[in-house]
Write an enzyme that holds these catalytic residues in place. Structure first.
Site, PDB file in Angstrom:
ATOM      1  N   LEU A 130     -20.644  10.113   7.064  1.00 15.35           N
ATOM      2  CA  LEU A 130     -21.552  10.261   8.207  1.00 15.35           C
ATOM      3  C   LEU A 130     -23.013  10.106   7.758  1.00 15.35           C
ATOM      4  CD1 LEU A 130     -21.671  10.957  11.274  1.00 15.35           C
ATOM      5  CD2 LEU A 130     -22.077  13.319  10.603  1.00 15.35           C
ATOM      6  N   LYS A 164     -10.590   8.351   1.574  1.00 16.58           N
ATOM      7  CA  LYS A 164      -9.458   9.302   1.645  1.00 16.58           C
ATOM      8  C   LYS A 164      -9.419  10.197   0.416  1.00 16.58           C
ATOM      9  CE  LYS A 164      -6.700   5.758   1.784  1.00 16.58           C
ATOM     10  NZ  LYS A 164      -7.549   4.666   2.226  1.00 16.58           N
ATOM     11  N   ASP A 180     -10.279   2.114   2.565  1.00 18.37           N
ATOM     12  CA  ASP A 180     -11.606   2.498   2.062  1.00 18.37           C
ATOM     13  C   ASP A 180     -12.313   3.520   2.946  1.00 18.37           C
ATOM     14  OD1 ASP A 180     -11.295   0.617  -0.006  1.00 18.37           O
ATOM     15  OD2 ASP A 180     -12.002  -0.972   1.311  1.00 18.37           O
ATOM     16  N   GLU A 181     -11.558   4.447   3.520  1.00 26.38           N
ATOM     17  CA  GLU A 181     -12.170   5.464   4.390  1.00 26.38           C
ATOM     18  C   GLU A 181     -12.616   6.697   3.591  1.00 26.38           C
ATOM     19  OE1 GLU A 181      -8.997   4.522   4.695  1.00 26.38           O
ATOM     20  OE2 GLU A 181      -8.704   3.466   6.584  1.00 26.38           O
ATOM     21  N   GLY A 215      -8.047   1.711  -4.590  1.00 28.76           N
ATOM     22  CA  GLY A 215      -9.059   2.096  -5.569  1.00 28.76           C
ATOM     23  C   GLY A 215      -9.832   3.273  -5.039  1.00 28.76           C
ATOM     24  N   HIS A 216      -9.781   4.367  -5.769  1.00 32.74           N
ATOM     25  CA  HIS A 216     -10.501   5.570  -5.330  1.00 32.74           C
ATOM     26  C   HIS A 216     -11.506   5.934  -6.404  1.00 32.74           C
ATOM     27  CE1 HIS A 216      -7.341   6.072  -2.522  1.00 32.74           C
ATOM     28  NE2 HIS A 216      -6.520   6.755  -3.284  1.00 32.74           N
ATOM     29  N   GLY A 268     -14.615  -5.057  -6.451  1.00 28.07           N
ATOM     30  CA  GLY A 268     -16.078  -5.171  -6.463  1.00 28.07           C
ATOM     31  C   GLY A 268     -16.618  -6.056  -5.335  1.00 28.07           C
ATOM     32  N   THR A 270      -1.762  -5.572   4.294  1.00 24.79           N
ATOM     33  CA  THR A 270      -1.160  -5.400   2.975  1.00 24.79           C
ATOM     34  C   THR A 270       0.366  -5.494   3.141  1.00 24.79           C
ATOM     35  OG1 THR A 270      -1.216  -4.112   0.933  1.00 24.79           O
ATOM     36  CG2 THR A 270      -1.091  -2.850   3.020  1.00 24.79           C
ATOM     37  N   LYS A 320     -11.684  11.381  -1.380  1.00 26.75           N
ATOM     38  CA  LYS A 320     -12.612  12.514  -1.299  1.00 26.75           C
ATOM     39  C   LYS A 320     -11.955  13.656  -0.501  1.00 26.75           C
ATOM     40  CE  LYS A 320     -16.092  15.137  -0.061  1.00 26.75           C
ATOM     41  NZ  LYS A 320     -17.401  15.112   0.502  1.00 26.75           N
ATOM     42  N   GLY A 370     -21.200  13.044   1.851  1.00 33.01           N
ATOM     43  CA  GLY A 370     -21.547  12.553   0.512  1.00 33.01           C
ATOM     44  C   GLY A 370     -20.323  12.602  -0.383  1.00 33.01           C
ATOM     45  N   GLN A 411      -4.601   2.436   1.366  1.00 33.96           N
ATOM     46  CA  GLN A 411      -5.010   1.467   2.400  1.00 33.96           C
ATOM     47  C   GLN A 411      -5.166   2.204   3.746  1.00 33.96           C
ATOM     48  OE1 GLN A 411      -2.034   0.243   0.337  1.00 33.96           O
ATOM     49  NE2 GLN A 411      -3.699  -0.189  -1.047  1.00 33.96           N
TER      50      GLN A 411
END
Ligand code: IMP
Length: 417
Positions: free
Chosen positions: A324, A16, A13-14, A40-41, A294, A231, A18, A407, A216
């Site tokens: 950031l 990636k 969930d970093e 999940g992206h 969720g 995982t 984006k 963002g 992941q």
């Protein structure tokens, strides 16, 4: 030759996707090589949201080819749903999505097993996404799995399915209906199945720009993560070759994606976890809820000990620091610079989750900033405190920050190198 890997280097969930989406503008091919629909992206392009689980995010670019490599475990039903939803949003897959026919399938049985195992573990549960990933990889390694190519051999497929249910001691109800569902999904997926290693090799020789999209994060790696709270795939750069069939020397550059703070979903140690108001504020500002399940994400300070470890394991050439903007208005910020255990400063990330759960983090405290930085598109426009924060992260991790995301939109990106 130019190939680039973009890998999550914390607990997943970093953001990636984006970064993949941003750098994907110049990619000819985007490749997934491990994991499955546990990923999940969410990508926002001009205000429109697209949700991805197995399809590489590069599909948003009309001229980009996308590959789901053999290292991925594919839930054919979920993949069909995902593709249909993306098709409804105007995305065309024809001739540009390739799924490796040797990928193992995640079947509804695996999801059932995943949830059953979690229930059996009780308090000791892993906190999986419930998508059947662990059981599917276990069947693959034990040579019981059904692969996508098995769909082309209905009799064999029937035998294998029966054997799989027998192995797991689960009553197989309505075999015929299950096989019919699989044939149905096969008709949908058939045009996209291929031996993708061969395609990738050809593209590599043609000097195409290939981008490998990790799922992941390194701290969830099956071996190097906080086992057993991990995982079931290997998420490190070494896994790219295994999951694509491209030799390791074909990977030219590796960018690690780090969130400006930490998050984790599921159970397991999280040395820099922040409880209470500050954690709640970061969760709220960062909308830290899992795209797949969720679930609210656990929130923590940036952990430079873990970051140094994952930068080394992956052989990073550079970092991308995301979200950031979320740290604005939080007040003083902290970065973990060391772990202490039983009165001693320990050398790095620890192998046992029980030890990791007991470490006392040592922190560097930095001033925060109050202004909204989500429209800053260059370093010079950032407040001094935000620039100092970036410098501290870069110095502590010892890897250059090449890109900063402020963002979710493509435009909300600062390119440093
Ligand atoms: P599994 O991959 O569903 O078996 O879940 C194992 C662990 O990895 C759990 O802690 C999950 O929350 C975590 N996990 C799996 N996929 C992701 C992801 O894409 N982002 C963040 N955590 C994940």
């Amino acid at each position: 030759m130019s190939t680039l890997a973009i890998l999550g280097c914390l607990w997943g969930d970093e953001a990636k996707a984006k970064v993949v989406d941003y750098l994907g503008a110049s990619a000819d091919v985007v490749v997934r090589f491990q994991g499955g629909a546990n990923a999940g992206h969410t990508i926002v392009v001009e205000g429109r949201k697209y949700v991805f689980h197995s399809v590489p995010a590069g599909i948003l670019y009309p001229n980009c080819n996308c590959v789901i490599g053999s290292g991925v475990v594919v839930d054919p039903f979920r993949l069909r749903d995902e593709m249909r939803a993306l098709q409804d949003s105007g995305i065309n897959f024809e001739g540009r999505l390739f799924i490796d026919e040797r990928a193992s399938m995640v079947l509804p049985l695996h999801q059932e097993l995943d949830q059953l195992q979690e229930k059996r573990l009780g308090e000791a549960k892993i906190g999986t996404t419930g998508r059947g990933i662990g059981p599917a990889y276990a069947d693959r390694v034990s040579r019981r799995a059904l692969r996508l190519i098995d769909l082309a051999h209905p009799e064999w497929q029937g035998m294998r399915l029966q054997a799989l249910y027998e192995h797991h001691q689960i009553q197989l109800e309505d075999l015929e209906a299950k096989l019919a569902d699989l044939q149905d999904v096969y008709e949908f997926l058939k045009p996209y199945l291929a031996q993708t290693d061969e395609l990738l090799w050809d593209w590599y020789l043609q000097d195409k720009h290939i981008l490998f999209e990790g799922a992941q994060g390194t701290l969830l790696d099956l071996v190097y993560g906080s086992y057993p709270y991990v995982t079931s795939s290997q998420t490190i750069s070494g896994s790219i070759s295994v999951g694509t069939g491209l030799p390791p020397r074909c990977i030219n550059k590796i960018i690690g994606v780090y969130k400006a703070y930490g998050t984790r979903v599921g159970e397991g140690p999280f040395p820099t976890e922040i409880e209470g108001e500050t954690g709640d504020l970061i969760r709220k500002q960062g909308n830290e809820y899992g795209a797949t399940t969720g679930r609210p994400r656990r929130v923590g300070w940036f952990d430079a000990v873990a970051a140094v470890y994952t930068a080394r394991l992956n052989g990073l050439d550079g970092m991308a620091l995301t979200l950031l903007d979320v740290l604005g208005g939080i007040g003083e910020l902290k970065i973990c610079t060391g772990y202490w255990l039983e009165g001693k400063r320990v050398k790095g990330f620890l192998s046992h989750h029980l030890d990791l759960a007991r470490v006392q983090p040592e922190y560097l405290t930095l001033p925060g900033w109050d202004v909204d930085i989500s429209s800053c598109t260059s370093l010079v426009r950032l407040p001094k405190a935000a620039k100092d924060y970036l410098d501290a992260v870069q110095d502590l991790v010892g890897t250059q920050i090449e890109l900063v995301s402020v963002g979710p939109d493509r435009k909300q990106t600062i390119v440093i190198k």
